[in-house]
Design an enzyme around this catalytic site. Structure first.
Site, mmCIF file in Angstrom:
data_model
loop_
_atom_site.group_PDB
_atom_site.id
_atom_site.type_symbol
_atom_site.label_atom_id
_atom_site.label_comp_id
_atom_site.label_asym_id
_atom_site.label_seq_id
_atom_site.Cartn_x
_atom_site.Cartn_y
_atom_site.Cartn_z
ATOM 1 N N GLY A 51 0.838 -1.196 0.000
ATOM 2 C CA GLY A 51 0.000 0.000 0.000
ATOM 3 C C GLY A 51 0.866 1.236 0.000
ATOM 4 O O GLY A 51 2.044 1.185 0.389
ATOM 5 N N GLN A 56 2.965 9.935 1.423
ATOM 6 C CA GLN A 56 4.261 9.245 1.376
ATOM 7 C C GLN A 56 5.052 9.570 0.114
ATOM 8 O O GLN A 56 6.232 9.238 0.033
ATOM 9 C CB GLN A 56 4.059 7.729 1.457
ATOM 10 C CG GLN A 56 3.526 7.248 2.795
ATOM 11 C CD GLN A 56 3.419 5.741 2.816
ATOM 12 O OE1 GLN A 56 2.434 5.179 2.345
ATOM 13 N NE2 GLN A 56 4.442 5.070 3.316
ATOM 14 N N CYS A 104 6.379 -0.296 7.035
ATOM 15 C CA CYS A 104 5.930 0.881 6.291
ATOM 16 C C CYS A 104 7.075 1.361 5.418
ATOM 17 O O CYS A 104 8.226 1.388 5.862
ATOM 18 C CB CYS A 104 5.510 1.975 7.277
ATOM 19 S SG CYS A 104 4.944 3.494 6.490
ATOM 20 N N LEU A 105 6.760 1.739 4.195
ATOM 21 C CA LEU A 105 7.814 2.215 3.299
ATOM 22 C C LEU A 105 8.462 3.500 3.821
ATOM 23 O O LEU A 105 9.588 3.813 3.444
ATOM 24 C CB LEU A 105 7.251 2.442 1.896
ATOM 25 C CG LEU A 105 6.779 1.186 1.162
ATOM 26 C CD1 LEU A 105 6.188 1.549 -0.195
ATOM 27 C CD2 LEU A 105 7.897 0.166 1.006
ATOM 28 N N HIS A 146 -4.000 1.082 8.154
ATOM 29 C CA HIS A 146 -2.638 1.629 8.092
ATOM 30 C C HIS A 146 -2.561 2.770 7.086
ATOM 31 O O HIS A 146 -2.021 3.843 7.385
ATOM 32 C CB HIS A 146 -1.676 0.490 7.710
ATOM 33 C CG HIS A 146 -0.253 0.900 7.553
ATOM 34 N ND1 HIS A 146 0.772 0.407 8.334
ATOM 35 C CD2 HIS A 146 0.344 1.768 6.685
ATOM 36 C CE1 HIS A 146 1.913 0.966 7.964
ATOM 37 N NE2 HIS A 146 1.684 1.779 6.956
ATOM 38 N N GLU A 147 -3.116 2.556 5.891
ATOM 39 C CA GLU A 147 -2.995 3.578 4.835
ATOM 40 C C GLU A 147 -3.850 4.810 5.141
ATOM 41 O O GLU A 147 -3.408 5.947 4.907
ATOM 42 C CB GLU A 147 -3.395 2.992 3.481
ATOM 43 C CG GLU A 147 -2.499 1.880 2.974
ATOM 44 C CD GLU A 147 -1.034 2.233 2.961
ATOM 45 O OE1 GLU A 147 -0.686 3.434 2.804
ATOM 46 O OE2 GLU A 147 -0.213 1.321 3.122
ATOM 47 N N HIS A 150 -2.268 7.237 7.383
ATOM 48 C CA HIS A 150 -1.316 8.175 6.744
ATOM 49 C C HIS A 150 -2.009 9.474 6.321
ATOM 50 O O HIS A 150 -1.393 10.537 6.325
ATOM 51 C CB HIS A 150 -0.675 7.534 5.504
ATOM 52 C CG HIS A 150 0.481 6.625 5.800
ATOM 53 N ND1 HIS A 150 1.618 7.041 6.446
ATOM 54 C CD2 HIS A 150 0.687 5.319 5.495
ATOM 55 C CE1 HIS A 150 2.477 6.024 6.548
ATOM 56 N NE2 HIS A 150 1.932 4.960 5.982
HETATM 57 NI NI NI Z 1 2.881 3.096 5.722
#
Ligand code: NI
Length: 187
Positions: A51, A56, A104-105, A146-147, A150
């Site tokens: 995701g 991000q 997480c990226l 999670h997304e 953000h």
């Molecule tokens: Ni993330």
């Protein structure tokens, strides 16, 4: 398609509340938001995430892409088809929660054990602007929570309740991943 730079924790944009996407602009002839969506999909795939949220990639917009294919390294996780979520919001959180390992990226080397609602209801628009309601559970519910976090300036660390359950990925794989069946990846 050009890949986008991924913001790392500490970038102020990761802590900001994102702006609603204008649904007229979504399908405007200049195609700017559609191009951003395509580039987010490519970046998510290239980075090996399941995701990616627009903050991000330094865009303060309520825009999320998710995808998890069993051919990738998240062998324990069920498939999630490619989904684009415009202006998603969680309308209902189930009371039951479960703990799961997340990455997480934007915090690429870390894994943490995070409590999440097992079931949620999400409303969003698809990339054509059609309204969608989805009742999600299990891994899909985790990825969506999670997304969407953000978009509110939150990362998974903010949801953790036990920081003894935070590890670098190398140590996570050495001590934890091999000893239990876990779903883990960079969401
Ligand atoms: Ni993330």
């Amino acid at each position: 398609m050009p890949l986008l730079q991924v913001a790392k924790l500490g970038e102020p944009i990761l802590r900001q509340t994102s702006q609603l996407v204008n649904l007229i602009a979504l399908n405007s002839p200049d195609g700017k938001i559609q191009l951003l969506i395509d580039n987010m999909i490519d970046t998510m795939r290239e980075e090996g995430g399941v995701g990616l949220a627009a903050p991000q990639v330094f865009q303060s917009l309520r825009l999320v892409v998710i995808e998890c294919l069993s051919s990738e390294r998240y062998s324990e996780a069920p498939d999630i088809p490619l989904t684009v979520l415009v202006n998603p919001s969680i309308k209902h959180y189930g009371v039951d929660t479960a703990l799961g390992w997340e990455g997480c990226l934007s915090l690429k080397d870390l894994r943490g054990l995070v409590p999440r609602s097992k079931k949620i209801t999400v409303e969003y628009f698809d990339r054509e602007g059609n309204p969608i309601t989805v009742n999600a559970e299990g891994f899909l519910a985790v990825v969506l929570q999670h997304e969407i976090d953000h978009l509110h300036g939150k990362v998974f660390l903010d949801r953790m309740t036990d920081f003894s359950q935070l590890a670098y990925i190398e140590e996570f794989e050495k001590y934890i991943a091999n000893k239990e069946t876990v779903e883990s990846g960079s969401i």
